[in-house]
Design an enzyme around this catalytic site. Structure first.
Site, PDB file in Angstrom:
ATOM      1  CB  ALA A   1      -0.866  -0.080   1.443  1.00 47.42           C
TER       2      ALA A   1
ATOM      3  NE  ARG B   1      18.525   6.870   9.373  1.00 50.48           N
ATOM      4  CZ  ARG B   1      19.578   6.529  10.039  1.00 50.48           C
ATOM      5  NH1 ARG B   1      19.945   6.940  10.964  1.00 50.48           N
ATOM      6  NH2 ARG B   1      20.354   5.648   9.255  1.00 50.48           N
TER       7      ARG B   1
ATOM      8  NE  ARG C   1      24.995   2.452  10.613  1.00 49.52           N
ATOM      9  CZ  ARG C   1      25.988   2.460   9.756  1.00 49.52           C
ATOM     10  NH1 ARG C   1      26.037   2.794   8.780  1.00 49.52           N
ATOM     11  NH2 ARG C   1      27.057   2.120  10.375  1.00 49.52           N
TER      12      ARG C   1
ATOM     13  CG  ASN D   1      14.034  -2.038   9.031  1.00 47.03           C
ATOM     14  OD1 ASN D   1      13.029  -2.123   8.220  1.00 47.03           O
ATOM     15  ND2 ASN D   1      14.520  -0.833   8.982  1.00 47.03           N
TER      16      ASN D   1
ATOM     17  CD  GLN E   1       8.697  -9.086   5.357  1.00 48.54           C
ATOM     18  OE1 GLN E   1       9.522  -8.813   4.485  1.00 48.54           O
ATOM     19  NE2 GLN E   1       7.803  -8.392   5.729  1.00 48.54           N
TER      20      GLN E   1
ATOM     21  CG  ASN F   1      16.709   2.022   1.871  1.00 51.29           C
ATOM     22  OD1 ASN F   1      17.632   1.112   1.460  1.00 51.29           O
ATOM     23  ND2 ASN F   1      16.308   3.024   1.212  1.00 51.29           N
TER      24      ASN F   1
ATOM     25  CG  ASP G   1      21.901   3.170  -5.887  1.00 50.58           C
ATOM     26  OD1 ASP G   1      21.463   4.270  -5.368  1.00 50.58           O
ATOM     27  OD2 ASP G   1      21.788   1.975  -5.239  1.00 50.58           O
TER      28      ASP G   1
ATOM     29  CG  HIS H   1      20.521   1.300  -1.534  1.00 45.88           C
ATOM     30  ND1 HIS H   1      20.473   2.293  -2.864  1.00 45.88           N
ATOM     31  CD2 HIS H   1      19.273   1.788  -0.680  1.00 45.88           C
ATOM     32  CE1 HIS H   1      19.348   2.897  -2.717  1.00 45.88           C
ATOM     33  NE2 HIS H   1      18.896   2.790  -1.888  1.00 45.88           N
TER      34      HIS H   1
HETATM   35  P1  NDP Z   1       7.832   3.845   0.189  1.00 43.71           P
HETATM   36  O1  NDP Z   1       7.078   2.670  -0.590  1.00 43.71           O
HETATM   37  O2  NDP Z   1       8.172   4.877  -0.435  1.00 43.71           O
HETATM   38  O3  NDP Z   1       9.143   3.103   0.472  1.00 43.71           O
HETATM   39  C1  NDP Z   1       9.494   1.720   0.796  1.00 43.71           C
HETATM   40  C2  NDP Z   1      10.755   1.350   1.254  1.00 43.71           C
HETATM   41  O4  NDP Z   1      11.559   1.386   0.041  1.00 43.71           O
HETATM   42  C3  NDP Z   1      11.312   2.269   2.212  1.00 43.71           C
HETATM   43  O5  NDP Z   1      12.109   1.540   3.193  1.00 43.71           O
HETATM   44  C4  NDP Z   1      12.325   2.998   1.461  1.00 43.71           C
HETATM   45  O6  NDP Z   1      13.358   3.260   2.058  1.00 43.71           O
HETATM   46  C5  NDP Z   1      12.679   2.051   0.272  1.00 43.71           C
HETATM   47  N1  NDP Z   1      13.697   2.530  -0.886  1.00 43.71           N
HETATM   48  C6  NDP Z   1      14.463   1.856  -1.307  1.00 43.71           C
HETATM   49  N2  NDP Z   1      14.895   2.575  -2.351  1.00 43.71           N
HETATM   50  C7  NDP Z   1      14.123   3.895  -2.289  1.00 43.71           C
HETATM   51  C8  NDP Z   1      14.159   4.974  -3.274  1.00 43.71           C
HETATM   52  N3  NDP Z   1      15.049   5.145  -4.126  1.00 43.71           N
HETATM   53  N4  NDP Z   1      13.164   5.928  -3.269  1.00 43.71           N
HETATM   54  C9  NDP Z   1      12.350   5.745  -2.098  1.00 43.71           C
HETATM   55  N5  NDP Z   1      12.359   4.776  -1.403  1.00 43.71           N
HETATM   56  C10 NDP Z   1      13.140   3.766  -1.510  1.00 43.71           C
HETATM   57  O7  NDP Z   1       7.427   3.817   1.418  1.00 43.71           O
HETATM   58  P2  NDP Z   1       5.824   4.135   2.082  1.00 43.71           P
HETATM   59  O8  NDP Z   1       6.025   4.533   3.587  1.00 43.71           O
HETATM   60  O9  NDP Z   1       5.029   4.944   1.080  1.00 43.71           O
HETATM   61  O10 NDP Z   1       5.129   2.755   2.114  1.00 43.71           O
HETATM   62  C11 NDP Z   1       5.768   1.855   3.160  1.00 43.71           C
HETATM   63  C12 NDP Z   1       4.723   0.635   3.121  1.00 43.71           C
HETATM   64  O11 NDP Z   1       5.203  -0.525   3.698  1.00 43.71           O
HETATM   65  C13 NDP Z   1       3.451   1.040   3.985  1.00 43.71           C
HETATM   66  O12 NDP Z   1       2.259   0.713   3.315  1.00 43.71           O
HETATM   67  C14 NDP Z   1       3.530   0.354   5.441  1.00 43.71           C
HETATM   68  O13 NDP Z   1       2.292  -0.150   5.949  1.00 43.71           O
HETATM   69  C15 NDP Z   1       4.233  -0.997   4.778  1.00 43.71           C
HETATM   70  N6  NDP Z   1       5.149  -2.053   5.640  1.00 43.71           N
HETATM   71  C16 NDP Z   1       4.687  -3.105   5.265  1.00 43.71           C
HETATM   72  C17 NDP Z   1       5.392  -3.936   6.208  1.00 43.71           C
HETATM   73  C18 NDP Z   1       4.971  -5.405   5.797  1.00 43.71           C
HETATM   74  O14 NDP Z   1       4.382  -5.880   4.856  1.00 43.71           O
HETATM   75  N7  NDP Z   1       5.323  -6.371   6.806  1.00 43.71           N
HETATM   76  C19 NDP Z   1       6.321  -3.636   7.183  1.00 43.71           C
HETATM   77  C20 NDP Z   1       6.748  -2.281   7.231  1.00 43.71           C
HETATM   78  C21 NDP Z   1       5.928  -1.263   6.584  1.00 43.71           C
HETATM   79  P3  NDP Z   1      13.609   5.022   2.778  1.00 43.71           P
HETATM   80  O15 NDP Z   1      12.694   4.775   3.965  1.00 43.71           O
HETATM   81  O16 NDP Z   1      15.017   5.012   3.151  1.00 43.71           O
HETATM   82  O17 NDP Z   1      13.344   5.921   1.709  1.00 43.71           O
END
Ligand code: NDP
Length: 328
Positions: free
Chosen positions: A13, A92, A98, A105, A112, A131, A159, A187
């Protein structure tokens, strides 16, 4: 007709999920002749939003999409999975160190990994996007002892793609003129985008640039800090480009990389180029017969050696931290 491939996507989502799912369902992940079934994993409070995305997927009437199931339980979400895209991660928060981030995570990627071990298909391939991706992949892998380690990878393709475009702009050439570019290491901001082994129309890319100052003060930081620049400009983090890179990574893994070129992916080290065995670090890679292989025999100049070592050292520290936390 071909049997459908089960693709599990976590964080379905989220922003990246929203950019990713429609491309998977349209056939861009695996090819236009491969039907897919989507298995979406979300945390309970985001399941409703995932259901909304699933409604939109339904409304596209994609000919290749043979089903969508939504779960909040990793055991169910990874059951029978052939491809797993681990996008959801804990961002974060303010004041988070960190170690805190790695611990938070661990709470996501350990279960998982266990679920993948318990129920994924024998040919499971895992790409971690969330990340800190390299170390999250290491955590998941270490809880899936029955799955070959090489099936766990982390994404540095974004990247890589960013570096391609920066170099193409600098030299006023097409992306198609550039070959053999590499992202090494983590990364993160320490990643090393390497032009010394890259080619532009068959000539050495670093020589074609002939500007060490641009390379050090412009190219490398622009690639490494591109994520922050996008947030600054867009008011939101990169999502479509991250999803695009995930598609590129899996497509190449399954279908192979073109002859005469390579790409970048973080895969478990076999000790090549002095990267400690087992670390999930980015390398120059080709894909052959459905497996990533590290490109061998490249000579590494002194400047590059220092940059690679610094990024690998960061990965060593992340691994030591999650070891202390009992996560690997
Ligand atoms: P995003 O979909 O924007 O990002 C998701 C992850 O991808 C983050 O960790 C983000 O890192 C990473 N990422 C890697 N490369 C990139 C990049 N180039 N640009 C941006 N992000 C990158 O995050 P949202 O918050 O929109 O969505 C996360 C979803 O995950 C939420 O819906 C949440 O509920 C869900 N979630 C699900 C889990 C599960 O299925 N068990 C567990 C945790 C969360 P960074 O934060 O460094 O940008």
């Amino acid at each position: 007709s071909k049997a459908p491939v089960n693709v599990t996507v976590t964080g379905a989502a989220g922003q990246i999920g929203y950019a990713l799912l429609f491309r998977i369902a349209s056939g861009q992940l695996l090819g236009a002749d491969t039907p897919v079934k989507l298995r979406l994993l979300e945390i309970p409070q985001a399941v409703k939003a995932a259901e909304g995305t699933a409604m939109e997927l339904d409304d596209c009437a994609f000919p290749l999409l043979q089903g969508i199931d939504i779960f909040d339980d990793p055991r169910q979400a990874f059951a029978g999975a052939n491809i797993a895209l681990l996008v959801g991660a804990r961002p974060r928060g303010p004041g988070m160190e960190r170690g805190d981030l790695l611990e938070a995570n661990g709470g996501i990627f350990k279960p998982q990994g266990e679920a993948i071990n318990a129920g994924a298909a024998d040919d499971i391939r895992v790409l971690v996007v969330g990340n800190p991706a390299n170390t999250n992949a290491l955590i998941a892998q270490s809880h899936a002892p029955d799955v070959p380690a090489e099936r766990f990878t982390a994404m540095t393709r974004l990247d890589h793609n960013r570096a391609l475009t920066q170099l193409a702009k600098k030299l006023d050439v097409s992306i198609n003129d550039i070959k053999k570019l590499t992202i090494w290491g983590n990364h993160s901001a320490t990643q090393y985008p390497d032009l010394f082994r890259a080619e532009v129309n068959g000539a050495n890319a670093a020589e074609a640039v002939n500007d060490q100052k641009w390379l050090e003060d412009d190219f490398i930081p622009t690639v490494a800090k591109r994520g922050a620049a996008i947030i600054d400009a867009r008011g939101a983090s990169s999502a479509a480009s991250a999803a695009n890179a995930a598609i590129d990574h899996v497509y190449d893994w399954v279908n192979g990389t073109p002859e005469g070129d390579w790409t970048s992916a973080a895969i478990p080290s076999d000790g090549s180029y002095g990267v400690p065995e087992g670390l999930i670090s980015s390398f120059p890679v080709v894909s052959r017969g459905g497996r990533w292989e590290i490109v061998q025999g490249l000579e590494i100049d002194e400047f590059s050696r220092g940059r690679i070592d610094a990024s690998v050292q960061e990965l060593v520290e992340e691994r030591d931290t999650v070891k202390k936390l009992g996560l690997v």
